[in-house]
Scaffold this motif. Structure first.
Motif, PDB file in Angstrom:
ATOM      1  N   GLY A 237       0.786  -1.019  -0.137  1.00  0.00           N
ATOM      2  CA  GLY A 237       0.047  -0.103   0.015  1.00  0.00           C
ATOM      3  C   GLY A 237       0.918   1.195  -0.258  1.00  0.00           C
ATOM      4  O   GLY A 237       1.839   1.271  -0.830  1.00  0.00           O
ATOM      5  N   ILE A 238       0.240   2.355   0.689  1.00  0.00           N
ATOM      6  CA  ILE A 238       1.196   3.350   0.912  1.00  0.00           C
ATOM      7  C   ILE A 238       1.892   3.627   2.361  1.00  0.00           C
ATOM      8  O   ILE A 238       0.801   3.541   3.379  1.00  0.00           O
ATOM      9  N   ARG A 239       2.940   3.773   2.622  1.00  0.00           N
ATOM     10  CA  ARG A 239       3.411   3.932   3.983  1.00  0.00           C
ATOM     11  C   ARG A 239       2.819   5.205   4.478  1.00  0.00           C
ATOM     12  O   ARG A 239       3.202   6.240   3.719  1.00  0.00           O
ATOM     13  N   GLY A 240       2.407   5.449   5.602  1.00  0.00           N
ATOM     14  CA  GLY A 240       1.997   6.550   6.146  1.00  0.00           C
ATOM     15  C   GLY A 240       2.173   6.909   7.672  1.00  0.00           C
ATOM     16  O   GLY A 240       2.287   5.769   8.424  1.00  0.00           O
ATOM     17  N   GLN A 241       1.861   8.089   8.194  1.00  0.00           N
ATOM     18  CA  GLN A 241       2.186   8.095   9.537  1.00  0.00           C
ATOM     19  C   GLN A 241       0.744   8.871   9.770  1.00  0.00           C
ATOM     20  O   GLN A 241       0.471  10.049   9.137  1.00  0.00           O
ATOM     21  N   LEU A 242      -0.111   8.403  10.916  1.00  0.00           N
ATOM     22  CA  LEU A 242      -1.134   8.988  11.202  1.00  0.00           C
ATOM     23  C   LEU A 242      -0.790   9.911  12.548  1.00  0.00           C
ATOM     24  O   LEU A 242      -0.648   9.046  13.575  1.00  0.00           O
ATOM     25  N   HIS A 249      -6.344  15.787  13.351  1.00  0.00           N
ATOM     26  CA  HIS A 249      -5.648  14.737  12.704  1.00  0.00           C
ATOM     27  C   HIS A 249      -4.573  15.262  11.381  1.00  0.00           C
ATOM     28  O   HIS A 249      -5.289  16.009  10.686  1.00  0.00           O
ATOM     29  N   HIS A 250      -3.638  14.430  11.285  1.00  0.00           N
ATOM     30  CA  HIS A 250      -3.040  14.687   9.973  1.00  0.00           C
ATOM     31  C   HIS A 250      -2.381  13.428   9.419  1.00  0.00           C
ATOM     32  O   HIS A 250      -2.086  12.360  10.201  1.00  0.00           O
ATOM     33  N   LEU A 251      -2.426  13.275   8.037  1.00  0.00           N
ATOM     34  CA  LEU A 251      -1.776  11.924   7.531  1.00  0.00           C
ATOM     35  C   LEU A 251      -0.628  12.286   6.538  1.00  0.00           C
ATOM     36  O   LEU A 251      -1.009  13.308   5.592  1.00  0.00           O
ATOM     37  N   TRP A 252       0.406  11.872   6.651  1.00  0.00           N
ATOM     38  CA  TRP A 252       1.487  11.855   6.071  1.00  0.00           C
ATOM     39  C   TRP A 252       1.874  10.611   5.238  1.00  0.00           C
ATOM     40  O   TRP A 252       1.949   9.612   5.512  1.00  0.00           O
ATOM     41  N   SER A 253       2.471  10.834   3.996  1.00  0.00           N
ATOM     42  CA  SER A 253       3.168   9.628   3.257  1.00  0.00           C
ATOM     43  C   SER A 253       4.614   9.684   3.392  1.00  0.00           C
ATOM     44  O   SER A 253       5.078  10.539   3.879  1.00  0.00           O
ATOM     45  N   ARG A 254       5.377   8.809   3.157  1.00  0.00           N
ATOM     46  CA  ARG A 254       6.438   8.712   3.383  1.00  0.00           C
ATOM     47  C   ARG A 254       7.751   9.498   2.608  1.00  0.00           C
ATOM     48  O   ARG A 254       8.442   9.986   3.027  1.00  0.00           O
ATOM     49  N   THR A 260      -3.965  14.166   4.100  1.00  0.00           N
ATOM     50  CA  THR A 260      -4.997  14.410   4.723  1.00  0.00           C
ATOM     51  C   THR A 260      -6.408  14.398   4.220  1.00  0.00           C
ATOM     52  O   THR A 260      -7.219  13.343   4.376  1.00  0.00           O
ATOM     53  N   HIS A 261      -6.401  15.206   3.326  1.00  0.00           N
ATOM     54  CA  HIS A 261      -7.608  15.665   2.789  1.00  0.00           C
ATOM     55  C   HIS A 261      -8.020  14.317   1.402  1.00  0.00           C
ATOM     56  O   HIS A 261      -9.135  14.362   1.042  1.00  0.00           O
ATOM     57  N   ARG A 262      -7.013  13.706   1.130  1.00  0.00           N
ATOM     58  CA  ARG A 262      -7.265  12.643   0.044  1.00  0.00           C
ATOM     59  C   ARG A 262      -7.960  11.335   0.751  1.00  0.00           C
ATOM     60  O   ARG A 262      -8.286  10.552  -0.152  1.00  0.00           O
ATOM     61  N   PHE A 263      -7.605  11.289   2.288  1.00  0.00           N
ATOM     62  CA  PHE A 263      -8.170  10.087   2.708  1.00  0.00           C
ATOM     63  C   PHE A 263      -9.220  10.745   3.893  1.00  0.00           C
ATOM     64  O   PHE A 263      -8.926  10.576   4.996  1.00  0.00           O
ATOM     65  N   PRO A 264     -10.508  11.049   3.540  1.00  0.00           N
ATOM     66  CA  PRO A 264     -11.070  11.732   4.657  1.00  0.00           C
ATOM     67  C   PRO A 264     -11.680  10.650   5.759  1.00  0.00           C
ATOM     68  O   PRO A 264     -12.148  10.980   6.655  1.00  0.00           O
ATOM     69  N   GLU A 265     -11.550   9.419   5.310  1.00  0.00           N
ATOM     70  CA  GLU A 265     -11.731   8.343   6.406  1.00  0.00           C
ATOM     71  C   GLU A 265     -11.367   8.355   7.630  1.00  0.00           C
ATOM     72  O   GLU A 265     -11.823   8.202   8.850  1.00  0.00           O
ATOM     73  N   PHE A 266     -10.065   9.072   7.685  1.00  0.00           N
ATOM     74  CA  PHE A 266      -9.241   9.044   8.995  1.00  0.00           C
ATOM     75  C   PHE A 266      -9.704  10.400   9.748  1.00  0.00           C
ATOM     76  O   PHE A 266      -9.119  10.438  10.945  1.00  0.00           O
ATOM     77  N   ALA A 267     -10.529  11.147   9.442  1.00  0.00           N
ATOM     78  CA  ALA A 267     -11.164  12.041  10.197  1.00  0.00           C
ATOM     79  C   ALA A 267     -11.881  11.608  11.415  1.00  0.00           C
ATOM     80  O   ALA A 267     -11.794  12.097  12.473  1.00  0.00           O
ATOM     81  N   ARG A 268     -12.070  10.264  11.403  1.00  0.00           N
ATOM     82  CA  ARG A 268     -12.776   9.772  12.542  1.00  0.00           C
ATOM     83  C   ARG A 268     -11.828   8.943  13.618  1.00  0.00           C
ATOM     84  O   ARG A 268     -12.400   8.521  14.404  1.00  0.00           O
ATOM     85  N   GLN A 300      -4.699   2.353  -5.962  1.00  0.00           N
ATOM     86  CA  GLN A 300      -4.083   3.324  -6.901  1.00  0.00           C
ATOM     87  C   GLN A 300      -5.302   4.371  -7.457  1.00  0.00           C
ATOM     88  O   GLN A 300      -4.861   5.180  -8.075  1.00  0.00           O
ATOM     89  N   LYS A 301      -6.490   3.764  -7.606  1.00  0.00           N
ATOM     90  CA  LYS A 301      -7.509   4.599  -8.247  1.00  0.00           C
ATOM     91  C   LYS A 301      -7.538   6.078  -7.457  1.00  0.00           C
ATOM     92  O   LYS A 301      -8.068   7.119  -7.834  1.00  0.00           O
ATOM     93  N   ARG A 302      -7.132   5.925  -6.090  1.00  0.00           N
ATOM     94  CA  ARG A 302      -7.572   7.097  -5.195  1.00  0.00           C
ATOM     95  C   ARG A 302      -5.943   7.810  -5.194  1.00  0.00           C
ATOM     96  O   ARG A 302      -6.008   8.932  -4.707  1.00  0.00           O
ATOM     97  N   ILE A 303      -5.022   7.464  -5.680  1.00  0.00           N
ATOM     98  CA  ILE A 303      -3.606   8.327  -5.662  1.00  0.00           C
ATOM     99  C   ILE A 303      -3.664   9.120  -6.462  1.00  0.00           C
ATOM    100  O   ILE A 303      -3.943   9.128  -7.735  1.00  0.00           O
ATOM    101  N   GLY A 304      -2.908  10.519  -5.829  1.00  0.00           N
ATOM    102  CA  GLY A 304      -3.164  11.621  -6.941  1.00  0.00           C
ATOM    103  C   GLY A 304      -4.228  12.367  -7.104  1.00  0.00           C
ATOM    104  O   GLY A 304      -4.456  13.611  -7.664  1.00  0.00           O
ATOM    105  N   ARG A 305      -5.505  11.988  -6.333  1.00  0.00           N
ATOM    106  CA  ARG A 305      -6.809  12.783  -6.480  1.00  0.00           C
ATOM    107  C   ARG A 305      -6.857  13.743  -5.100  1.00  0.00           C
ATOM    108  O   ARG A 305      -6.579  13.473  -3.814  1.00  0.00           O
ATOM    109  N   LYS A 306      -6.991  14.686  -5.517  1.00  0.00           N
ATOM    110  CA  LYS A 306      -7.294  15.803  -4.476  1.00  0.00           C
ATOM    111  C   LYS A 306      -8.603  15.850  -3.751  1.00  0.00           C
ATOM    112  O   LYS A 306      -8.800  16.019  -2.557  1.00  0.00           O
TER     113      LYS A 306
END
Length: 538
Positions: A237-242, A249-254, A260-268, A300-306
């Motif tokens: 997948g994509i390595r990340g820090q939550l 909350h903030h979500l960072w890629s390696r 953060t805004h590309r993955f709204p699921e983590f707001a919870r 991958q369908k979600r990678i690069g989408r704002k």
């Protein structure tokens, strides 16, 4: 700019790490603060955005040099780098402009709001006032392509030598969502405010491949007693820090990208985990019904989408598979042994409900290395790339430090393919053909299906370049069509269906494993072979 150009030249002319480190340390001791800050930004990937199109830069340079565009383009094809081509064709400057690096970058950034006539006037004045390496560096900055052979780790080491601040501490200070416009050298390096950036991640701990262990061959036996190690699946997948701090909350890629805004699921995540928590893990597309990761193709369908449409949120919901705890209760625990961090992570995740956007990545139990090898064989069925081995006593290192973290990936999928097109590389490989298009047989025809540009030695690249130049059938700009005579073994990590490619498939991380000079072109693989792989592994 003269000081920075001298640094660039010193870095570009050597491959010795000690020489590069010394040159950077000297620069960081003497340069003005604003230039030091921009140098840190440039060497950590924070380049100014391109404010003038490549087409306009080429047209203006060709006109000043008195060259027709066809000749400029031909020169560009040979050189392989726009900034260097412009540097080589322009006449000598008529005067000298003695300005700092930060001043030039301020001018470059200001061009984003300027009219085209103003852009041209500024750039032509710069070309007429900069000579040698200074003009070349300016061109690299204006084209948005500034790169130099220095890793962020090496830069951090030099900065530590220049400032006396510990390297690990500096590595943490330069992480995060800063730019030279939002901070100063003093605030970033000398006396940072710990509350200034609650979103700041930690430098990622990275692993070496098991095959890199001295004398290990292909297995982990050289690592010693299995009892000293814990094994996990290496997720695809994509390595990340939550990060959960300050009630948000903030979500960072390696790659130090704030996603953060590309993955709204983590707001919870804050509903289930306490403030002051930082998790290291893998962002995966998750199949809730099967309670397991989906393929990388789904993610991958979600990678690069704002922004992500609701349909895709439903089709490929994201989950963080957590495998390390870096901050607990607001306290940095990276120096705590991994086994203890893991125990605290398990306690933290023990009561997470099924609908939480975080799950605990499981440990793979084993008693012997043979046991682990048998478990590893199941990796692809689990949407995994192999295994991770982590020493129980290991701290969470900064970057890649050999000894405590190892990745034991599955052998790549392979296919023998025919080279049909070649293109020159960039930078130091601008005069070599290194980027190739490969095809497989479909009946009596060859169907292109992938490109690859890595895996050969420099000697092999020189040899194939000589062959390409002697056997070119047709030219399409920088691309050369060649006879279907050379077979290469292509390795890749995964295969998926693709409507964008004529072959109907796309490969994940394709690279050349070897040049099959022993294999006739008629014995290369077929399109049916690709489809069989797609059915099995897609």
């Amino acid at each position: 700019m003269k000081r920075f150009a001298r640094l660039f030249t010193a870095l570009d002319q050597t491959t010795k790490t000690s020489v590069k480190t010394a040159a950077l340390a000297d620069y960081f001791r003497d340069a003005p603060d604003a230039d030091r800050l921009w140098t840190i930004a440039l060497l950590s990937g924070r380049r100014p955005k391109r404010t003038v199109t490549a087409t306009r830069l080429a047209e203006w340079a060709a006109e000043i040099a008195g060259l027709p565009m066809w000749l400029f383009r031909s020169s560009y094809d040979v050189v392989g780098d726009l900034a260097e081509t412009i540097h080589l064709v322009l006449p000598d400057p008529k005067h000298t402009a003695d300005r700092s690096l930060s001043d030039w970058i301020a001018d470059i950034r200001a061009l984003s709001k300027a009219e085209e006539s103003e852009k041209r006037a500024m750039i032509e004045a710069a070309w007429d006032g900069l000579a040698g390496a200074e003009r070349f560096v300016f061109n690299k900055l204006i084209t948005g392509g500034f790169r130099v052979g220095v890793s962020q780790k090496l830069m951090t080491r030099a900065l530590a030598q220049a400032t006396g601040i510990e390297e690990a501490e500096l590595a943490h200070r330069i992480m995060g969502n800063w730019t030279p416009e939002t901070t100063s050298y003093a605030a970033l390096i000398v006396a940072p405010d710990p509350e200034a950036d609650l979103s700041r991640p930690y430098p990622f701990c990275l692993a070496h491949g098991v095959a890199d262990a001295a004398g290990s061959g292909d297995g982990p036996e050289v690592l010693g007693d299995p009892v000293d190690w814990l094994a996990e699946w290496k997720w695809d997948g994509i390595r990340g820090q939550l990060i959960l701090r300050g009630g948000t909350h903030h979500l960072w890629s390696r790659g130090e990208e704030l996603i953060t805004h590309r993955f709204p699921e983590f707001a919870r995540a804050g509903d289930f985990l306490p403030d002051g928590t930082v998790l290291d893990g893998e962002i995966l597309a998750w199949d809730g019904a099967a309670d397991q990761p989906m393929s990388f193709a789904a993610l991958q369908k979600r990678i690069g989408r704002k922004t992500v449409p609701k349909s895709l949120l439903t089709e490929a919901p994201a989950m963080l598979y957590a495998y390390d705890l870096l901050e607990d209760g607001g306290r940095d625990i990276r120096t705590t042994p991994f086994a203890a961090r893991r125990a605290r992570l398990e306690a933290l995740c023990a009561d997470l409900p099924p609908d939480a956007p975080v799950k605990l990545s499981p440990i793979a139990p084993f008693e012997t290395w043979d046991d682990l090898a048998a478990t590893r064989a199941e990796a692809r069925d689990r949407q995994s790339e192999g295994m991770m081995l982590k020493r129980r006593s290991a701290p969470y290192h900064v970057g890649r430090k050999k000894g405590d973290w190892w990745k034991w990936k599955l052998d790549p999928l392979t296919i023998d393919a025919v080279m049909v097109y070649a293109q020159a590389g960039h930078g130091r490989r601008a005069n070599l053909y290194t980027d190739f298009t490969f095809a497989v047989w479909k009946g009596n025809d060859l169907v292109p299906f992938t490109k690859a540009y890595s895996g050969l030695t420099d000697a092999e690249f020189r040899k194939i370049t000589h062959w390409v130049r002697r056997n070119t059938l047709a030219r399409f700009g920088p691309v050369r069509q060649v006879p279907a005579e050379q077979v290469f073994e292509i390795g890749f990590e995964g295969i998926q269906e693709s409507t964008r490619h004529k072959s109907g498939v796309a490969l994940r991380f394709p690279r050349m494993l070897r040049w099959r000079t022993d294999k006739p072109v008629q014995e290369a693989n077929t399109h049916d072979d690709l489809l069989e792989m797609l059915a099995q592994y897609g």
